[in-house]
Design an enzyme around this catalytic site. Sequence first.
Site, PDB file in Angstrom:
ATOM      1  N   LYS A  38       0.836  -1.199   0.000  1.00  0.00           N
ATOM      2  CA  LYS A  38       0.000   0.000   0.000  1.00  0.00           C
ATOM      3  C   LYS A  38       0.877   1.258   0.000  1.00  0.00           C
ATOM      4  O   LYS A  38       2.073   1.175   0.339  1.00  0.00           O
ATOM      5  CB  LYS A  38      -0.914  -0.019   1.223  1.00  0.00           C
ATOM      6  CG  LYS A  38      -0.151  -0.075   2.527  1.00  0.00           C
ATOM      7  CD  LYS A  38      -1.018  -0.573   3.673  1.00  0.00           C
ATOM      8  CE  LYS A  38      -0.237  -0.496   4.971  1.00  0.00           C
ATOM      9  NZ  LYS A  38      -0.875  -1.253   6.042  1.00  0.00           N
ATOM     10  N   TYR A 248      17.142  29.907   7.916  1.00  0.00           N
ATOM     11  CA  TYR A 248      16.078  30.626   8.611  1.00  0.00           C
ATOM     12  C   TYR A 248      16.330  30.679  10.110  1.00  0.00           C
ATOM     13  O   TYR A 248      16.685  29.677  10.719  1.00  0.00           O
ATOM     14  CB  TYR A 248      14.729  29.938   8.361  1.00  0.00           C
ATOM     15  CG  TYR A 248      14.185  30.197   6.973  1.00  0.00           C
ATOM     16  CD1 TYR A 248      13.967  31.494   6.506  1.00  0.00           C
ATOM     17  CD2 TYR A 248      13.873  29.134   6.137  1.00  0.00           C
ATOM     18  CE1 TYR A 248      13.468  31.731   5.241  1.00  0.00           C
ATOM     19  CE2 TYR A 248      13.356  29.354   4.868  1.00  0.00           C
ATOM     20  CZ  TYR A 248      13.160  30.665   4.417  1.00  0.00           C
ATOM     21  OH  TYR A 248      12.662  30.878   3.176  1.00  0.00           O
TER      22      TYR A 248
HETATM   23  C1  LIG Z   1      -0.076  -2.142   6.612  1.00  0.00           C
HETATM   24  C2  LIG Z   1      -0.601  -3.480   6.957  1.00  0.00           C
HETATM   25  C3  LIG Z   1       0.261  -4.557   7.157  1.00  0.00           C
HETATM   26  C4  LIG Z   1       1.763  -4.399   7.234  1.00  0.00           C
HETATM   27  O1  LIG Z   1       2.130  -3.885   8.486  1.00  0.00           O
HETATM   28  P1  LIG Z   1       3.658  -3.631   8.896  1.00  0.00           P
HETATM   29  O2  LIG Z   1       3.583  -3.188  10.299  1.00  0.00           O
HETATM   30  O3  LIG Z   1       4.164  -2.582   7.987  1.00  0.00           O
HETATM   31  O4  LIG Z   1       4.376  -4.918   8.705  1.00  0.00           O
HETATM   32  C5  LIG Z   1      -0.301  -5.800   7.350  1.00  0.00           C
HETATM   33  N1  LIG Z   1      -1.646  -5.970   7.355  1.00  0.00           N
HETATM   34  C6  LIG Z   1      -2.510  -4.957   7.193  1.00  0.00           C
HETATM   35  C7  LIG Z   1      -3.960  -5.207   7.234  1.00  0.00           C
HETATM   36  C8  LIG Z   1      -2.018  -3.672   6.993  1.00  0.00           C
HETATM   37  O5  LIG Z   1      -2.876  -2.652   6.850  1.00  0.00           O
END
Ligand SMILES: *Cc1c(COP(=O)(O)O)cnc(C)c1O
Length: 345
Positions: A38, A248
Amino acid sequence: MIPPEPALRLDVDAAALTHNWIKLDTLSGRARAGAAVKADAYGLGVATVVPALWQAGCRDFFVAHWSEATAVAELVPAGAVSVLHGPLTGADAAFARALGVKPVINSLAQAQRWIAAGGGACDLMVDTGINRLGLPMVDLSDPLIKQLSIDLLLSHLASADDESPLNGIQLGRWNEARGLIAHRKASLANSAGIALGPDYHGDVTRPGIALYGGVPCAALAGELRQVARPHAALIQVRDLQAGDSVGYNATFTAPVTMRVGVISLGYADGYLRAWSGGGTMVHQGRTLPVLGRVSMDMTVIDLSAAPDLGEGDWIEVAYDLPHSAALTGLSQYELLTGLGRRFAR
Ligand SMILES: *Cc1c(COP(=O)(O)O)cnc(C)c1O
């Protein structure tokens, strides 16, 4: 006209990514490791990450939004992508069927919608205690759920990176769900969940951050390699006199004559002001500290250790995730997903 090369580059070390997936797959025991891709593979770019993971042996890919599905589905066979946010409309359900991706069903309304659209293989997320996304346990016995053709029965841990009693509670509920409804495979663990041991593995694990070099818990320290390496171009070099200030609000003042450089990286690129005073750059093993405040598009660095560098040279941003998180107070997840669109990936 083709624009010139961007002055920011995010290198993805495919060998390190492959190493991390194989390591997590091995640590998953009898289960096979999938991959959370994702948010454009946590900002690294699905176009590089997904083919490398497929090549390594990964067969299950998870995205959050429907808008993310096409880019991943184009790189893998039908049925290998799950969309976590679920079908909110009939259009989402029709899109899943047309594209050959699995919707993750998160409510009775979504189950109804999927069946009405013609159904087919789907995944089901059950909420076992994170109280975020997923079907409540009480709805598992609803007759609608029996009509689904469930490939992966999922749940998600709230505190996998902690020694929390919630882990055992969620494990118990997930096992209960597995006994209540027909499904082909079951999945519970994210990256940190893999380290909780075989009880948590089921058939498929879902690492994300650890694939990309994040270390979510002490048990995984030393097992994973850095994957994402940001680079920025040096766009100006100047010599300061003792007493000259930088940036800055003049938060750094040169104690002696010193050479400094300006790089084309700033908070608009996700290099937040949290790095001011603590960040470093690297060039051929030489450490170049950040001076003063990070600006929107620029950061000033100390070139004392590399006076030979000039305009157009490339500098690597030190970006080891556990160390960077400790330094900035940002999470390892934020450090990756915040890297902006000006990086060439
Ligand atoms: C993002 C996500 C993962 C991965 O989690 P990590 O902590 O990055 O390993 C796994 N399962 C679901 C449902 C997620 O949303």
